[in-house]
Design a protein around this motif. Structure first.
Motif, PDB file in Angstrom:
ATOM      1  N   ALA A   1      -2.880   1.235   1.815  1.00 44.04           N
ATOM      2  CA  ALA A   1      -1.976   2.309   1.401  1.00 44.04           C
ATOM      3  C   ALA A   1      -0.941   1.747   0.431  1.00 44.04           C
ATOM      4  O   ALA A   1      -0.230   0.782   0.758  1.00 44.04           O
ATOM      5  CB  ALA A   1      -1.280   2.915   2.614  1.00 44.04           C
ATOM      6  N   TRP A   2      -0.836   2.340  -0.755  1.00 43.25           N
ATOM      7  CA  TRP A   2       0.204   1.967  -1.711  1.00 43.25           C
ATOM      8  C   TRP A   2       1.471   2.743  -1.383  1.00 43.25           C
ATOM      9  O   TRP A   2       1.433   3.954  -1.185  1.00 43.25           O
ATOM     10  CB  TRP A   2      -0.234   2.286  -3.133  1.00 43.25           C
ATOM     11  CG  TRP A   2      -1.054   1.206  -3.773  1.00 43.25           C
ATOM     12  CD1 TRP A   2      -2.407   1.189  -3.912  1.00 43.25           C
ATOM     13  CD2 TRP A   2      -0.571   0.001  -4.354  1.00 43.25           C
ATOM     14  NE1 TRP A   2      -2.801   0.038  -4.545  1.00 43.25           N
ATOM     15  CE2 TRP A   2      -1.693  -0.716  -4.836  1.00 43.25           C
ATOM     16  CE3 TRP A   2       0.704  -0.557  -4.526  1.00 43.25           C
ATOM     17  CZ2 TRP A   2      -1.591  -1.944  -5.473  1.00 43.25           C
ATOM     18  CZ3 TRP A   2       0.803  -1.786  -5.159  1.00 43.25           C
ATOM     19  CH2 TRP A   2      -0.321  -2.466  -5.627  1.00 43.25           C
ATOM     20  N   LYS A   3       2.598   2.023  -1.342  1.00 45.44           N
ATOM     21  CA  LYS A   3       3.879   2.670  -1.032  1.00 45.44           C
ATOM     22  C   LYS A   3       4.984   2.082  -1.899  1.00 45.44           C
ATOM     23  O   LYS A   3       4.797   1.040  -2.555  1.00 45.44           O
ATOM     24  CB  LYS A   3       4.227   2.480   0.452  1.00 45.44           C
ATOM     25  CG  LYS A   3       3.248   3.135   1.409  1.00 45.44           C
ATOM     26  CD  LYS A   3       3.688   2.952   2.858  1.00 45.44           C
ATOM     27  CE  LYS A   3       2.732   3.632   3.817  1.00 45.44           C
ATOM     28  NZ  LYS A   3       3.154   3.458   5.233  1.00 45.44           N
TER      29      LYS A   3
ATOM     30  N   GLN B   1      -6.724   4.179   0.601  1.00 44.81           N
ATOM     31  CA  GLN B   1      -8.070   3.766   0.220  1.00 44.81           C
ATOM     32  C   GLN B   1      -8.744   3.206   1.465  1.00 44.81           C
ATOM     33  O   GLN B   1      -8.198   2.334   2.137  1.00 44.81           O
ATOM     34  CB  GLN B   1      -8.002   2.698  -0.873  1.00 44.81           C
ATOM     35  CG  GLN B   1      -7.264   3.163  -2.126  1.00 44.81           C
ATOM     36  CD  GLN B   1      -6.891   2.008  -3.019  1.00 44.81           C
ATOM     37  OE1 GLN B   1      -7.633   1.035  -3.125  1.00 44.81           O
ATOM     38  NE2 GLN B   1      -5.749   2.095  -3.670  1.00 44.81           N
TER      39      GLN B   1
ATOM     40  N   ARG C   1       1.759  -2.798  -0.654  1.00 42.57           N
ATOM     41  CA  ARG C   1       0.577  -2.267   0.012  1.00 42.57           C
ATOM     42  C   ARG C   1       0.657  -2.578   1.494  1.00 42.57           C
ATOM     43  O   ARG C   1       1.113  -3.652   1.886  1.00 42.57           O
ATOM     44  CB  ARG C   1      -0.708  -2.866  -0.568  1.00 42.57           C
ATOM     45  CG  ARG C   1      -1.033  -2.413  -1.976  1.00 42.57           C
ATOM     46  CD  ARG C   1      -2.328  -3.029  -2.462  1.00 42.57           C
ATOM     47  NE  ARG C   1      -2.211  -4.477  -2.594  1.00 42.57           N
ATOM     48  CZ  ARG C   1      -3.232  -5.296  -2.836  1.00 42.57           C
ATOM     49  NH1 ARG C   1      -4.458  -4.789  -2.950  1.00 42.57           N
ATOM     50  NH2 ARG C   1      -3.049  -6.583  -2.963  1.00 42.57           N
TER      51      ARG C   1
ATOM     52  N   ASP D   1      -5.212  10.801  -1.174  1.00 41.90           N
ATOM     53  CA  ASP D   1      -3.819  10.525  -1.536  1.00 41.90           C
ATOM     54  C   ASP D   1      -3.666   9.042  -1.868  1.00 41.90           C
ATOM     55  O   ASP D   1      -4.404   8.523  -2.680  1.00 41.90           O
ATOM     56  CB  ASP D   1      -2.874  10.966  -0.419  1.00 41.90           C
ATOM     57  CG  ASP D   1      -2.780  12.486  -0.314  1.00 41.90           C
ATOM     58  OD1 ASP D   1      -3.419  13.170  -1.140  1.00 41.90           O
ATOM     59  OD2 ASP D   1      -2.088  12.984   0.568  1.00 41.90           O
ATOM     60  N   ASN D   2      -2.728   8.356  -1.223  1.00 36.82           N
ATOM     61  CA  ASN D   2      -2.495   6.948  -1.538  1.00 36.82           C
ATOM     62  C   ASN D   2      -3.247   6.002  -0.600  1.00 36.82           C
ATOM     63  O   ASN D   2      -2.998   4.796  -0.608  1.00 36.82           O
ATOM     64  CB  ASN D   2      -0.994   6.627  -1.478  1.00 36.82           C
ATOM     65  CG  ASN D   2      -0.411   6.848  -0.091  1.00 36.82           C
ATOM     66  OD1 ASN D   2      -0.778   7.799   0.593  1.00 36.82           O
ATOM     67  ND2 ASN D   2       0.500   5.986   0.326  1.00 36.82           N
TER      68      ASN D   2
ATOM     69  N   CYS E   1     -11.290   7.782  -0.483  1.00 36.32           N
ATOM     70  CA  CYS E   1      -9.938   7.800  -1.025  1.00 36.32           C
ATOM     71  C   CYS E   1      -9.312   9.167  -0.778  1.00 36.32           C
ATOM     72  O   CYS E   1      -9.945  10.199  -1.022  1.00 36.32           O
ATOM     73  CB  CYS E   1      -9.965   7.489  -2.521  1.00 36.32           C
ATOM     74  SG  CYS E   1      -8.321   7.361  -3.274  1.00 36.32           S
TER      75      CYS E   1
END
Length: 275
Positions: free
Chosen positions: A246-248, A194, A256, A191-192, A189
């Motif tokens: 990636a979460w955005k 995984q 995601r 930042d955003n 992991c």
């Protein structure tokens, strides 16, 4: 049977490479055996094909990379090899054709089972991959999660990125090394992002195969290089990303984005918090 996908197992090889089938005429071109203390659909032990080994064996320890599901028979088979990503579906089909040609089969891959929850609108793979690589290249530290025997642990590791793969060094006496040795499926992991990946143990930092690693690691983590890289117990770990999430946020909406490295695809899925 699907519970075995990705698991480490021990195969008792009762029909080694080069042996003859006890009833039929064909010769086994690969090692073939069974898992002790298991029960298959026919009431006998679960059978397994061993791939990637080129001499007769008595026992083999490896990972279940696929299941061969027989549609016209009640005896499914496992496919076992040393790395989960050694063979694709077509290669497996060709290697077991000597016996499976008599049946109607479906091959269920470990990676395909992991991918099932990834859907949504298609996005540009190369663009998202470049964004991911550009981010991790400038990050000196990531959180690494490893597991063994139902124990999951996490810690920060000093990383470098070379050709889309993530590398770090560690001591053979450390827990994360033992966990990776037992279960190479790991997660990172940063930042955003995984990252689900597959870890390989590459040998000592100064081994010839790790020349590129040690040059980059010395520049990025000079303190760790001077303190640890020369130590006898140090090894390099290579992590090949398989799936990245990636979460955005855009216009107040969360979503995601998924990078499927195995198949070169990328998806976007919006988060529905109304449920």
């Amino acid at each position: 049977m699907k519970k075995y996908l990705g698991k480490k197992v021990i195969v008792v090889v009762d029909r080694p490479l080069g042996s003859k089938h006890p009833e039929h005429e064909f010769i086994y071109p690969i090692n073939y055996g069974y898992l002790s203390n298991t029960v298959s659909g026919d009431g006998e032990e679960i059978d397994a094909y061993v791939l990637g080994e080129f001499k007769p064996l008595e026992y083999y320890e490896g990972y279940v990379t696929a299941i061969i599901q027989r549609k016209n028979d009640n005896e499914d088979k496992l496919v076992v090899c040393k790395d989960l990503n050694m063979y694709n579906k077509d290669q497996i089909r060709a290697l077991v054709e000597f016996q499976e040609r008599f049946f109607e089969t479906e091959i269920i891959m470990y990676e395909n089972e992991v991918e099932k929850d990834i859907d949504g609108e298609l996005v540009e793979f190369d663009v998202l991959k470049r964004e991911f690589i550009d981010l991790v290249k400038i990050k000196k530290f990531m959180v690494l999660a490893t597991s063994k025997d139902n124990r999951v642990t996490a810690r920060s590791v000093s990383c470098v990125v070379i050709n889309s793969k993530i590398y770090f060094q560690t001591d053979r006496t450390f827990l994360k090394y033992e966990q990776i040795k037992s279960n190479p499926n790991v997660a990172l992991c940063v930042d955003n992002f995984q990252i689900e990946g597959y870890a390989k143990i590459k040998g000592h930092p100064f081994a010839e195969e790790n020349r590129n690693f040690i040059e980059v690691f010395k520049k990025v983590h000079n303190g760790s290089f001077n303190a640890y890289s020369h130590m006898e117990n140090e090894v390099v770990i290579e992590i090949e990303p398989k799936f990245v999430t990636a979460w955005k946020y855009k216009n107040g909406r969360a979503f995601r984005e998924f990078l499927d490295f195995r198949n070169g695809r990328a998806y976007r899925k919006y988060y529905d918090n109304s449920k």
